[in-house]
Design an enzyme around this catalytic site. Structure first.
Site, PDB file in Angstrom:
ATOM      1  N   PRO A 123     -16.854  24.843   4.157  1.00 22.78           N
ATOM      2  CA  PRO A 123     -18.272  24.953   3.793  1.00 22.78           C
ATOM      3  C   PRO A 123     -19.087  25.699   4.848  1.00 22.78           C
ATOM      4  O   PRO A 123     -19.427  25.167   5.889  1.00 22.78           O
ATOM      5  CB  PRO A 123     -18.734  23.497   3.673  1.00 22.78           C
ATOM      6  CG  PRO A 123     -17.499  22.739   3.388  1.00 22.78           C
ATOM      7  CD  PRO A 123     -16.419  23.452   4.149  1.00 22.78           C
ATOM      8  N   GLU A 124     -19.361  26.934   4.570  1.00 23.37           N
ATOM      9  CA  GLU A 124     -20.345  27.682   5.325  1.00 23.37           C
ATOM     10  C   GLU A 124     -21.515  27.888   4.354  1.00 23.37           C
ATOM     11  O   GLU A 124     -21.572  27.220   3.328  1.00 23.37           O
ATOM     12  CB  GLU A 124     -19.753  29.016   5.810  1.00 23.37           C
ATOM     13  CG  GLU A 124     -18.545  28.827   6.713  1.00 23.37           C
ATOM     14  CD  GLU A 124     -17.997  30.147   7.259  1.00 23.37           C
ATOM     15  OE1 GLU A 124     -18.762  31.113   7.343  1.00 23.37           O
ATOM     16  OE2 GLU A 124     -16.802  30.197   7.595  1.00 23.37           O
TER      17      GLU A 124
ATOM     18  N   LYS B  79     -26.180  25.498   6.905  1.00 25.96           N
ATOM     19  CA  LYS B  79     -25.137  24.696   6.262  1.00 25.96           C
ATOM     20  C   LYS B  79     -25.617  23.285   5.938  1.00 25.96           C
ATOM     21  O   LYS B  79     -24.815  22.428   5.562  1.00 25.96           O
ATOM     22  CB  LYS B  79     -23.909  24.603   7.188  1.00 25.96           C
ATOM     23  CG  LYS B  79     -23.389  25.957   7.647  1.00 25.96           C
ATOM     24  CD  LYS B  79     -22.358  25.789   8.738  1.00 25.96           C
ATOM     25  CE  LYS B  79     -22.033  27.126   9.400  1.00 25.96           C
ATOM     26  NZ  LYS B  79     -21.167  26.968  10.574  1.00 25.96           N
TER      27      LYS B  79
ATOM     28  N   ARG C 138     -13.554  29.694  18.788  1.00 27.28           N
ATOM     29  CA  ARG C 138     -12.938  29.685  17.468  1.00 27.28           C
ATOM     30  C   ARG C 138     -11.863  30.753  17.362  1.00 27.28           C
ATOM     31  O   ARG C 138     -11.974  31.817  17.960  1.00 27.28           O
ATOM     32  CB  ARG C 138     -13.997  29.946  16.385  1.00 27.28           C
ATOM     33  CG  ARG C 138     -15.017  28.859  16.274  1.00 27.28           C
ATOM     34  CD  ARG C 138     -14.404  27.597  15.692  1.00 27.28           C
ATOM     35  NE  ARG C 138     -15.231  26.434  15.961  1.00 27.28           N
ATOM     36  CZ  ARG C 138     -14.787  25.390  16.672  1.00 27.28           C
ATOM     37  NH1 ARG C 138     -13.577  25.369  17.154  1.00 27.28           N
ATOM     38  NH2 ARG C 138     -15.566  24.358  16.869  1.00 27.28           N
TER      39      ARG C 138
END
Length: 274
Positions: free
Chosen positions: A2-3, A60, A264
């Site tokens: 979910p972005e 978000k 990341r």
DNA sequence: ATTGTGGCCTGCCCGC
DNA sequence: TGCGGGCAGGCCACAA
């Protein structure tokens, strides 16, 4: 995961099928999922009896306003899904199970009306409900979240706002794009897709962009966000299928590089991303 | 203030 | 066939 695109899909689902319905009950079986020291009884007191009147989104974060003046904030982490009645907000998420186990329902609103009504809810399974199903419990529920702690939403951000988000920082460009306090909504997959499209290396110092590069980044940010909303997921970009060992650039065939940037896993094309 | 790191959560997949 | 280890990333606490 979910972005912004997924949460926008959740927002539209909530707007379409949950507005105007009165909350009859709240189920919050997982104290971990309630953030900010809020207890299940606090959520009960804040929400039960009120009606959902608006479904908003900032980055978000999904915001559900009630006519009682309280706002329910829903975060989905990496594996959280929203479902209203029998309808899921998105078809599938990357990096999580496709199954929809009842024990993964971390937060549920039961509505007083619609979709069969409360009396039928137990027989009708998941009708009359809004659920957050999150296998990994990386999401959470906030009451009256502080929206000011988030930067401008990536959908509709102006060139000026984007420039302000990048600032004069020496931090990697990608790290800055992922910083929700400066720009809200961009996650790891979308950041890689965006930088690939803009032809910018993720580890470039954020402040090192030329005016032409800054314009390119802004244009591609707007385009990428809109494209991924249309396609229905942050993982539906053109780069995503190649983000794996042995992957090559879809544009020029160069073997992709992989490194940790901004904490990341990051994939980029060393040939055309400079 | 800015920037980076580590830990949390847990399903899933690979290799033995 | 079972099992252990590594991996995924949003978010937050914490350190320098």
């Amino acid at each position: 995961m979910p972005e912004l695109p997924e949460v926008e899909a959740y927002r539209r689902l909530a707007e379409q099928s949950a507005l105007g319905r009165r909350i009859a009950a709240v189920e919050a079986p997982d104290p971990w999922f309630l953030k900010g020291g809020v207890r299940a009884c606090d959520v009960d007191a804040a929400l039960v009896g009120s009606t959902l009147v608006a479904a908003r989104r900032r980055g978000k974060l999904l915001l559900l306003d009630t006519d009682g003046g309280r706002t329910l904030g829903l975060r989905f982490g990496m594996t959280g899904r929203l479902a209203v009645d029998g309808t899921a907000g998105v078809d599938q998420l990357l990096y999580t199970s496709r199954r929809d186990e009842p024990v993964w329902d971390r937060f549920t609103l039961s509505f007083a009306s619609g979709a069969g009504g409360l009396a039928l809810a137990s027989e009708a399974g998941r009708l009359g409900r809004l659920r957050v199903n999150d296998p990994r419990r990386l999401g959470g529920v906030v009451l009256d979240p502080d929206e000011g702690s988030l930067g401008p939403d990536a959908l509709g951000v102006t060139p000026k706002q984007l420039a302000a988000a990048l600032g004069r920082s020496a931090a990697p460009l990608k790290a800055r794009l992922l910083d929700q306090a400066r720009l809200a909504g961009v996650g790891n997959l979308m950041a890689d897709e965006l930088l690939w499209r803009a032809g910018l290396a993720p580890q470039r110092p954020a402040a090192s962009l030329t005016p032409a590069e800054a314009r390119r980044l802004h244009r591609q940010l707007r385009r990428t966000v809109e494209l991924l909303i249309d396609r229905g997921g942050s993982h539906l970009g053109d780069l995503t299928p190649s983000r794996l060992p042995g992957g090559t650039c879809p544009r020029d065939g160069t073997p992709l590089a992989r490194a940790t940037v901004g904490g990341r896993t990051t994939w980029w094309c060393p040939e055309h991303q400079r």
